[in-house]
Design an enzyme around this catalytic site. Structure first.
Site, mmCIF file in Angstrom:
data_model
loop_
_atom_site.group_PDB
_atom_site.id
_atom_site.type_symbol
_atom_site.label_atom_id
_atom_site.label_comp_id
_atom_site.label_asym_id
_atom_site.label_seq_id
_atom_site.Cartn_x
_atom_site.Cartn_y
_atom_site.Cartn_z
ATOM 1 N N CYS A 49 0.825 -1.207 0.000
ATOM 2 C CA CYS A 49 0.000 0.000 0.000
ATOM 3 C C CYS A 49 0.860 1.258 0.000
ATOM 4 O O CYS A 49 2.063 1.201 0.244
ATOM 5 C CB CYS A 49 -0.881 0.035 1.238
ATOM 6 S SG CYS A 49 -1.826 -1.467 1.473
ATOM 7 N N ASN A 102 1.101 0.186 5.840
ATOM 8 C CA ASN A 102 1.629 -0.520 4.668
ATOM 9 C C ASN A 102 2.448 -1.691 5.180
ATOM 10 O O ASN A 102 3.358 -1.504 5.976
ATOM 11 C CB ASN A 102 2.515 0.425 3.840
ATOM 12 C CG ASN A 102 3.353 -0.303 2.786
ATOM 13 O OD1 ASN A 102 4.450 0.110 2.484
ATOM 14 N ND2 ASN A 102 2.843 -1.381 2.228
ATOM 15 N N GLY A 103 2.120 -2.882 4.730
ATOM 16 C CA GLY A 103 2.887 -4.051 5.146
ATOM 17 C C GLY A 103 1.981 -5.202 5.502
ATOM 18 O O GLY A 103 0.805 -5.228 5.131
ATOM 19 N N TYR A 137 10.184 -3.787 -8.731
ATOM 20 C CA TYR A 137 8.873 -3.556 -9.327
ATOM 21 C C TYR A 137 8.047 -2.464 -8.662
ATOM 22 O O TYR A 137 7.493 -1.606 -9.348
ATOM 23 C CB TYR A 137 8.082 -4.874 -9.307
ATOM 24 C CG TYR A 137 6.612 -4.735 -9.617
ATOM 25 C CD1 TYR A 137 6.162 -4.402 -10.899
ATOM 26 C CD2 TYR A 137 5.643 -4.934 -8.623
ATOM 27 C CE1 TYR A 137 4.807 -4.269 -11.174
ATOM 28 C CE2 TYR A 137 4.286 -4.800 -8.895
ATOM 29 C CZ TYR A 137 3.869 -4.465 -10.168
ATOM 30 O OH TYR A 137 2.540 -4.328 -10.446
ATOM 31 N N GLY A 183 -1.183 0.680 -4.755
ATOM 32 C CA GLY A 183 -2.440 0.062 -4.349
ATOM 33 C C GLY A 183 -3.592 0.648 -5.126
ATOM 34 O O GLY A 183 -3.785 1.863 -5.112
HETATM 35 O O1 LIG Z 1 4.440 -12.807 -14.150
HETATM 36 P P1 LIG Z 1 3.307 -11.908 -13.773
HETATM 37 O O2 LIG Z 1 2.430 -12.572 -12.736
HETATM 38 O O3 LIG Z 1 2.534 -11.430 -14.955
HETATM 39 O O4 LIG Z 1 3.885 -10.660 -13.004
HETATM 40 C C1 LIG Z 1 4.951 -9.883 -13.463
HETATM 41 C C2 LIG Z 1 4.484 -8.732 -14.318
HETATM 42 O O5 LIG Z 1 3.568 -7.881 -13.589
HETATM 43 C C3 LIG Z 1 4.123 -6.576 -13.446
HETATM 44 O O6 LIG Z 1 3.589 -5.675 -14.402
HETATM 45 P P2 LIG Z 1 2.314 -4.745 -14.138
HETATM 46 O O7 LIG Z 1 1.376 -4.845 -15.264
HETATM 47 O O8 LIG Z 1 1.724 -5.053 -12.786
HETATM 48 O O9 LIG Z 1 2.859 -3.253 -14.001
HETATM 49 P P3 LIG Z 1 3.836 -2.307 -14.844
HETATM 50 O O10 LIG Z 1 3.011 -1.579 -15.861
HETATM 51 O O11 LIG Z 1 4.384 -1.384 -13.800
HETATM 52 O O12 LIG Z 1 4.918 -3.106 -15.482
HETATM 53 C C4 LIG Z 1 5.602 -6.742 -13.692
HETATM 54 O O13 LIG Z 1 6.179 -5.543 -14.178
HETATM 55 C C5 LIG Z 1 5.650 -7.837 -14.723
HETATM 56 O O14 LIG Z 1 5.393 -7.300 -16.012
HETATM 57 N N1 LIG Z 2 -0.196 -3.930 0.821
HETATM 58 C C1 LIG Z 2 -0.315 -3.519 2.057
HETATM 59 O O1 LIG Z 2 0.531 -2.816 2.582
HETATM 60 C C2 LIG Z 2 -1.525 -4.045 2.788
HETATM 61 C C3 LIG Z 2 -1.784 -3.528 4.190
HETATM 62 C C4 LIG Z 2 -2.719 -4.449 4.949
HETATM 63 N N2 LIG Z 2 -2.074 -5.705 5.243
HETATM 64 C C5 LIG Z 2 -4.006 -4.659 4.154
HETATM 65 O O2 LIG Z 2 -4.201 -5.727 3.604
HETATM 66 O O3 LIG Z 2 -4.790 -3.759 4.064
HETATM 67 MG MG LIG Z 3 5.077 -5.108 -15.953
#
Ligand SMILES: O=P(O)(O)OC[C@H]1O[C@H](OP(=O)(O)OP(=O)(O)O)[C@H](O)[C@@H]1O
Ligand SMILES: NC(=O)CC[C@H](N)C(=O)O
Ligand SMILES: [Mg+2]
Length: 504
Positions: free
Chosen positions: A2, A101-102, A257, A28
């Site tokens: 988050c 967050n966490g 990422y 998020g």
């Molecule tokens: O193997 P997967 O389960 O598909 O996960 C990995 C992919 O998901 C993410 O992209 P995402 O579309 O979330 O965001 P981005 O536009 O920031 O790359 C990441 O950058 C990879 O492309």
């Molecule tokens: N991604 C997060 O940081 C999640 C915070 C919290 N565990 C929730 O699920 O709302």
């Molecule tokens: Mg991606």
């Protein structure tokens, strides 16, 4: 993962909180919320949806006051119910609003303790509601009628002793001020910013420094692992280390990422770390695939763009944008279910056929998690006429669940779980597949701040730094949060908190 933020200002903070949340949106996409404090009263607006959909002008007008906190949610515990959107609230002591967050790794045991010892009721399945109640209980047992900085720090110290896992937290305490703290391993990020005004200093905390930039605060420093920050409502800053032996092990996936490239986390430029990842992976490709006839390097937008450009430079090959990203579709990996994730990849990315026709292409992504993106993208490249499709991942094979705030609860859902590289390659239908080595990934990030000697790398090596995660825990997590488990219809939870500004 988050996004959280909080501001103690000298003028209205609603717009700044909103703007800050929009630049933390990539952390998020499920729910968003803001609480402001005005004249001893909280004003709350939270709901499921993106920041731009949750807050309309009528909500913004009623989020009055010079002090407030905000949250953008990506669920990693409990459900996606709007009752688990944050900030959470308890009325005692003082009145506390709270954003987290966490992910806590001992939430199960804590739930029992909160009832037995503190006689507090938790009405959702969120670990964040638990954490708030533990903090509130500790504060209640220490504080008198007025809260002293010492009380805050003592309460945070006790919280650190009770809870395990990853947490960056910001809380608004009525009549007193803003409290923020970070877990003793510094797994989740938290930055402190300041702005000078004629009326005095304003303070802000945020998950990523980019939120400070956009709102117009200057970056002061990262909150240290185990440290707490207390800013009184009138703008006095107090800070204290609240654990005896903090260690600093930031989550490496923030750099791979999660975070925006224009953020600095723990002294590390996310952008520079990605360029380093590209350099290291490019060198590995040059070593191991010297005889391959790659014509062009193509990123899978968006996160891998900076990595792919550097790989192309290392290999002395052209870098081309072969996929166009629909700017109105969010991040697919943090979407809640596999059906939605799968569908969204195709909606989000479309190939420019001329960049593929008759060519041997090297596609680059930052990571392969479930394989949702890679498999579909390779098919698209072939349909666009590519002769051969090679694939490179800037992160190593992800074989272990994450328990610290990334929703990867089930090893079975990870494409690399129990598979060797050639098996993964076959599954995603690539002509060749190469992963970054873990040592190179760590070095790529560490290069930017050699003082950090360890990172949280459990998804790659299965080592969980909080020391409390065993197979039994992972089995329970799998049972509760795998995609299959999430398909079982759940009762909508009730929001029993303070009045939430209307949604009509
Ligand atoms: O193997 P997967 O389960 O598909 O996960 C990995 C992919 O998901 C993410 O992209 P995402 O579309 O979330 O965001 P981005 O536009 O920031 O790359 C990441 O950058 C990879 O492309
Ligand atoms: N991604 C997060 O940081 C999640 C915070 C919290 N565990 C929730 O699920 O709302
Ligand atoms: Mg991606």
């Amino acid at each position: 993962m988050c996004g959280i933020l909080g501001i103690v200002g000298k003028g209205p903070v609603n717009q700044a909180l909103y703007d800050g949340l929009t630049v933390l949106q990539h952390r998020g996409q499920d729910a968003a919320g803001i609480v402001t404090v005005d004249n001893g009263m909280f004003h709350l607006r939270k709901a499921n949806g993106l920041v731009r959909d949750v807050f309309h002008s009528r909500h913004m007008q009623r989020l009055t006051g010079n002090f407030g906190i905000g949250h953008a949610r990506y669920p990693t515990a409990g459900t996606s119910s709007s009752a688990e959107a944050q900030p959470f609230y308890v009325n005692s002591p003082f009145g506390i609003a709270f954003a987290h967050n966490g992910n806590l790794t001992n939430a199960h045991e804590l739930a029992d303790e909160v009832f037995r010892i503190a006689r507090r009721h938790i009405n959702t399945t969120s670990d964040s509601e638990l954490l708030l109640n533990i903090f509130a209980h500790e504060l209640q047992s220490i504080a008198g009628l007025t809260l002293q900085p010492d009380d805050v720090f003592q309460a945070v110290s006790r919280v650190h002793k009770k809870i395990k896992g990853a947490y960056a937290v910001v809380a608004a305490i009525i009549g007193n001020g803003m409290v923020a703290f970070r877990d003793p391993n510094g797994i989740r990020p938290l930055a402190l910013g300041k702005r000078q005004t004629e009326l005095g200093d304003e303070y802000m905390v945020a998950s990523e420094s980019v939120a400070l930039d956009v709102v117009g605060f200057s970056f002061v420093r990262d909150v240290a692992p185990g440290e707490a920050i207390y800013v009184t409502e009138d703008g006095q800053l107090h800070t204290r280390q609240c654990v005896d032996n903090p260690s600093h092990s930031p989550c490496i996936f923030e750099f791979v990422y999660f975070s925006r490239p224009d953020s600095f986390i723990d002294g590390i430029s996310v952008y520079a770390s990605r360029v380093n990842m590209g350099r290291k992976l490019g060198q590995k490709i040059a070593r191991e695939w010297a005889d391959l006839d790659i014509d062009v390097v193509i990123p899978i937008p968006e996160t891998s763009n900076d990595i792919a450009l550097q790989i192309a430079q290392e290999l002395n090959l052209p870098y081309r944008q072969g996929f166009v990203k629909n700017r109105y579709i969010g991040r697919t990996f943090i979407m809640p279910g596999q059906t939605q994730r799968r569908k969204s990849v195709r909606r989000k990315l479309n190939a420019i056929s001329s960049e593929f026709a008759g060519k041997n292409v090297l596609l680059v992504d930052d990571s392969i998690v479930r394989g949702t993106t890679s498999e579909q993208i390779i098919t698209m490249a072939r349909e666009s006429g590519a002769k051969r499709v090679y694939f490179a991942s800037a992160a190593p094979e992800i074989r272990f669940p994450n328990v610290y705030g990334i929703d990867m609860p089930s090893a079975n859902e990870l494409i690399a779980y129990g598979r060797e590289i050639d098996e993964i390659c076959e599954l995603i239908k690539a002509d060749g597949l190469i992963f970054q080595d873990i040592e190179d990934l760590v070095e790529a990030v560490r290069e930017e701040n050699p003082q950090i000697t360890r990172f949280e790398t459990s998804v790659f090596d299965g080592i969980y730094i909080t020391g409390d995660v065993d197979q039994e825990y992972l089995n329970r997590l799998d049972m509760l949060r795998s995609d299959n488990a999430k398909q079982i219809p759940q009762m909508e939870l009730c929001n029993l908190e303070m009045h939430n500004l209307d949604s009509d």
